[in-house]
Design an enzyme around this catalytic site. Structure first.
Site, mmCIF file in Angstrom:
data_model
loop_
_atom_site.group_PDB
_atom_site.id
_atom_site.type_symbol
_atom_site.label_atom_id
_atom_site.label_comp_id
_atom_site.label_asym_id
_atom_site.label_seq_id
_atom_site.Cartn_x
_atom_site.Cartn_y
_atom_site.Cartn_z
ATOM 1 N N GLY A 135 0.887 -1.151 0.000
ATOM 2 C CA GLY A 135 0.000 0.000 0.000
ATOM 3 C C GLY A 135 0.921 1.195 0.000
ATOM 4 O O GLY A 135 2.120 1.030 0.184
ATOM 5 N N CYS A 136 0.405 2.379 -0.178
ATOM 6 C CA CYS A 136 1.312 3.518 -0.271
ATOM 7 C C CYS A 136 1.786 3.917 1.121
ATOM 8 O O CYS A 136 2.903 4.333 1.334
ATOM 9 C CB CYS A 136 0.617 4.649 -0.982
#
Lengths: 405, 137
Positions: free
Chosen positions: B49-50
């Site tokens: 995920g970021c």
């Protein structure tokens, strides 16, 4: 004179909206700033009254668009104290500016050459140079930071060598807020005949820039961090260096003569600006600078320092909170971690309270690794933020802490 | 592990009417999920995920997919529990037949589970569906 922050806030329409049912508290200004009505109006006015292509039309609107567009260049040149306005090259933003310079440098680098950057780089000022070095066989030297997040100046001087051909460093760190002594460091690098680039993405937002005083060869920044539109940025370079800099895009606007088999390049700034530029963006950026210049730079600085001082004080009173980056000389940014809470959790729970911050690695993965944190939560402040918003931030943080405990 | 099932989660969340209670529920779910030992936080299991990391390990047992997940962020961990309720210990056919969008809509977690949020949740859903398709084939 103090800033009238309430009056300033009136000029930013977006600051009046609600998010998640709460009044927006926008503390992500290091990512991008909001736009005052004056900038929005300048864009609207350009498209409703003046839209035409620049530099080539044989008609009234084209003349007017060209005048406004070149006046914008003059506004930027004056704002950053360029020697001449031809030194202002429009780009899409800081990242493009650094890439253009790095690609030019890469053509001239050879094995044995050294490029110097710092441990606090944003990826835009790291990956660019790393790749330029890989392509050319030059080596990348990284100046370490001290534990407080300031640059290790001694190490800077000792890593600087007769082989150093290029130095690139941030004016202000986006992740930590550290202000680097760029003038002093530039002088040291110039003494070794190195070219110097300053990543001004954060620097430009916190006061007037004087590129001649810094003494660097290149200074790059983005319009959107300076209350201007996205998609417009500036690469400033000294005329002497830019005039024979390798061209990066070829095509219309940038040529002098063209035959089927050959072409010659035009003069600065055109030779580095192929194609139809972001005319509206340039005009919008100039409007942002004009807007900003109605305020006293010392007042803006004092206000931003007051916001950071209050945030730092409240942070120090918060159990389990650790500030990341304590350099004596810092501005605009409070980066922090909370015991037992991932930065993403803090960001989510603040967002639910209408408070916008940034969480994550801040496009500085090696720096986060160096600091041994998975990332940080970062609140960043600017001219339109209030001391009351700093209070709201900490009410929000305390609520998040309790929920996560 | 004793996961609540999807209907229980929908009922529980429906009963909670302010965001604090709803997110406290998600946080508590996240804390209750056993997660994975540090030694299993391997690159090959990582779903990026970021803003936070998610790890996913799957195994097949008696025609069902067993899922083991972990995240370094507790809210994401809680959101993963919602996904686990839908997909863990289910046959590939059950996984592929489950209307995840409708489920998320019923949970009404506003914008938390939209694709633009960088929390890796959509990536996990995509990955589990892919695993289900693969094991069906």
């Amino acid at each position: 004179m103090n800033l009238n922050v309430a009056q300033i806030r009136e000029q930013f329409p977006i600051l009046h909206r609600e998010v998640n049912g709460k009044p927006l508290v926008y503390l992500d200004n290091a990512a991008t700033t909001q736009k005052p009505q004056a900038v929005i109006d300048a864009l609207t006015d350009y498209y409703t009254q003046c839209n035409a292509n620049v530099h080539r039309g044989a008609h009234y609107l084209s003349d007017e668009a060209t005048r406004r567009y070149e006046a914008a260049r003059k506004t930027v040149a004056d704002y950053i104290h360029a020697n001449r306005q031809e030194e202002v090259i429009w780009t899409s933003g800081t990242t493009e500016g650094i890439n253009r310079v790095a690609n030019g440098v890469a053509q001239r680098l050879k094995a044995g050459d050294e490029v110097l950057v710092t441990e606090m780089e944003h990826h835009a000022n790291l990956v660019t140079w790393q790749q330029a070095c890989k392509r050319s066989g030059a080596s990348l030297k990284v100046v370490p930071i001290n534990e407080d997040g300031s640059l290790n100046i001694e190490q800077f001087h000792s890593l600087l060598s007769d082989n150093t051909v290029f130095v690139s460093m941030p004016h202000i760190s986006n992740a930590l807020g550290t202000i680097n002594p760029v003038k002093e460091l530039t002088a040291a690098a110039k003494a070794k005949d190195a070219l110097v680039m300053i990543d001004g993405a954060q620097g430009v937002a916190h006061g007037a820039i004087d590129v001649q005083d810094i003494g660097c060869d290149f200074y790059a920044f983005s319009g959107h961090k300076l209350f201007g539109p996205t998609g417009i940025g500036v690469l400033w370079g000294s005329y002497e260096v830019l005039q024979d800099w390798p061209v990066w895009l070829v095509g219309g606007e940038m040529i002098a003569t063209v035959s089927y088999q050959d072409a010659t390049w035009g003069e600065l700034p055109n030779r580095l600006e192929a194609g139809t530029p972001n005319i509206a963006g340039a005009i919008g950026l100039a409007a942002a600078i004009d807007w900003l210049q109605q305020f006293d730079a010392a007042d803006i600085l004092a206000h931003e320092q007051a916001l950071l001082a209050k945030a730092t004080k409240l942070a120090e009173q918060t159990d389990g909170l650790t500030i990341v980056g304590h350099a004596d000389n810092k501005i605009g940014v409070l980066s922090f971690i909370l015991d037992g809470a991932h930065p993403a959790d803090i960001g989510f729970l603040l967002d639910k309270q209408g408070i916008a911050i940034r969480t994550g690695d801040h496009c500085a993965q090696p720096l986060m690794k160096r600091l041994k944190v998975p990332g940080t939560a970062r609140a960043s402040f600017t001219i339109y933020n209030t001391l009351d918003e700093v209070d709201k931030l900490f009410e929000g943080i305390n609520k998040a802490r309790l929920m996560l405990a | 592990m004793n996961l609540p099932n999807t209907d229980e989660i929908i009922d529980d969340l429906e009963f909670l009417d302010n965001w604090e209670q709803r997110y406290q529920y998600i946080i508590d779910l996240g804390k209750a999920l056993p997660g994975l030992p540090e030694s299993q936080h391997k690159e090959e299991y990582l779903v990026r995920g970021c803003q936070s990391n998610v790890w996913l390990i799957s195994e097949e047992k008696d025609d069902k997919l067993l899922l083991h997940v972990d995240s370094d962020a507790v809210i994401v961990q809680g959101l993963l529990t919602l996904v686990m309720a839908a997909y863990h210990d289910k046959t590939p056919e059950q996984i592929l037949a489950f209307d995840i969008d409708n489920y998320f809509a019923q949970l009404d977690l506003e914008n938390h589970i939209t694709p633009t949020r960088g929390n890796g949740l959509r990536a996990i859903v995509g990955k589990v569906q892919q695993l289900a398709k693969h094991s069906q084939a």
